[in-house]
Design an enzyme around this catalytic site. Structure first.
Site, PDB file in Angstrom:
ATOM      1  N   SER A 150     -27.192   8.682  13.861  1.00 25.66           N
ATOM      2  CA  SER A 150     -26.415   7.727  13.074  1.00 25.66           C
ATOM      3  C   SER A 150     -27.348   6.776  12.305  1.00 25.66           C
ATOM      4  O   SER A 150     -28.180   7.227  11.518  1.00 25.66           O
ATOM      5  CB  SER A 150     -25.445   6.968  13.980  1.00 25.66           C
TER       6      SER A 150
ATOM      7  N   HIS B 263     -18.038  11.252  14.245  1.00 29.03           N
ATOM      8  CA  HIS B 263     -19.306  10.537  14.238  1.00 29.03           C
ATOM      9  C   HIS B 263     -19.672  10.138  15.673  1.00 29.03           C
ATOM     10  O   HIS B 263     -18.805   9.811  16.474  1.00 29.03           O
ATOM     11  CB  HIS B 263     -19.198   9.283  13.358  1.00 29.03           C
TER      12      HIS B 263
ATOM     13  N   ASP C 186     -16.519  13.356  10.563  1.00 29.24           N
ATOM     14  CA  ASP C 186     -17.349  12.197  10.258  1.00 29.24           C
ATOM     15  C   ASP C 186     -17.129  11.838   8.798  1.00 29.24           C
ATOM     16  O   ASP C 186     -17.356  12.658   7.898  1.00 29.24           O
ATOM     17  CB  ASP C 186     -18.822  12.533  10.510  1.00 29.24           C
TER      18      ASP C 186
END
Length: 338
Positions: free
Chosen positions: A176, A309, A279
């Protein structure tokens, strides 16, 4: 290619994972004060942290190393005990959390690093970097790059018992926001004259990229409860505020946008990009992969169509284990070429 239409209701996750995602969202939202600051005391009360373990757990022992106490810069070392005396590659792991949350000793991050260390196998250094909004850009990127410089020093490695780490075979792995940092640290490493350390691979797991444009996936998954568009906007504004002159096409955010750094002449490392089909940032991640290819770089795209995500650190998900296996295969593929 832009993301196909998906709805939040069609996302299927185990109840345990849904509960964990929901709890994290609720806690981090409650910790965000109206003045833009974060209630760290509230976060620390709820988020589970794991101490280092000199006694091996699942075949891996851990210990912490301080780099700079003045900015609380440190890292956790993960040593697979069955391979401790071998000439192991070094993996530098950079955790996610929107540049604002989580830590190297948070349980999910500790667990996934332990699993990677054992399965690859590799020595892993998981970086504890400063967080926004207390420390805005470039603090996070500087901290992680400074860890590479620390590891490049023979005396430093000897002091922290990392003599067996082969720093000429260094891989940077970021999840991320950590994926964003990992890209920029790898880019800076191309331009820095290290003594021995050599970054030969990059794993960008659902990297946190963006831009002024609203992509199809951002529009279609804007209300995603795990990472919504509003939450992503909050992260960017806490990290690089518009009030301080930043816009979303800044090359730190939009790495392959109109002001992208030209990496075509750089010795940029082989890169694996992990993308999830639920995501909202997936269109930016796929553009990143295409940009790497157009820049003449070795790049691999690994997609998990049914994953949201941040799925990587939730090991109850089969796809998390699959991703670790893909990372292992990627690392071994790169090492075979060296």
């Amino acid at each position: 290619m832009e993301a196909a239409s998906k709805t939040q209701s069609s996302l299927s996750l185990p109840w345990k994972t849904r509960l964990a995602f929901s709890a994290f969202g609720t806690i981090t939202h409650a910790a965000r004060r109206r003045d833009g600051t974060i209630n760290r005391g509230l976060l620390n009360f709820f988020l589970s942290k794991v101490p280092p373990s000199s006694k091996p757990i699942k075949g891996v022992k851990t210990y912490d190393v301080t780099v700079d106490p003045t900015r609380n810069l440190w890292f956790r070392v993960f040593v697979p005990t069955e391979h401790a005396v071998q000439d192991l590659p070094l993996m530098v792991f950079i955790h996610g959390g929107g540049f604002a949350f989580l830590s190297a000793d948070e349980k999910h991050n500790d667990d996934v690093c332990r699993e990677m260390a054992r399965k690859v196998p590799a020595l892993i250094v998981s970086v504890e970097y400063r967080l926004t909004p207390e420390h805005r850009y470039p603090a996070q990127h500087d901290d992680c790059f400074d860890v590479l410089k620390f590891l490049d020093d023979d005396q430093n490695r000897s002091k922290c018992s990392l003599e067996n780490a082969n720093i000429s075979r260094c891989f940077i792995v970021g999840d991320s926001s950590g994926g964003n940092i990992a890209h920029h640290v790898a880019q800076r490493a191309c331009e820095f004259n290290f003594q021995r350390l050599k970054v030969i691979g990059l794993v960008a797991i659902q990297p946190f990229f963006g831009g002024e444009e609203r992509t199809n996936s951002e529009k279609e998954l804007a209300k995603n409860t795990i990472l919504s568009l509003d939450r992503a906007d909050w992260y960017w504004n806490a990290f690089m505020p518009r009030s301080e002159g930043y816009d979303r096409d800044h090359p730190i955010i939009n790495v392959c946008g109109p002001r992208a750094v030209d990496i075509s002449k750089m010795d940029f490392p082989a890169t694996m990009v992990v993308v999830g089909g639920f995501d909202l940032l997936q269109d930016w991640q796929k553009r990143y992969y295409e940009w790497l290819k157009k820049s003449g770089k070795e790049a691999y795209l690994v997609e998990y169509p049914n994953m949201p995500h941040s799925f990587f650190t939730f090991q109850e998900l089969p796809e998390s284990g699959q991703a670790i296996s893909e990372i292992k295969d990627f690392i071994h593929k790169v090492l075979e070429k060296k």
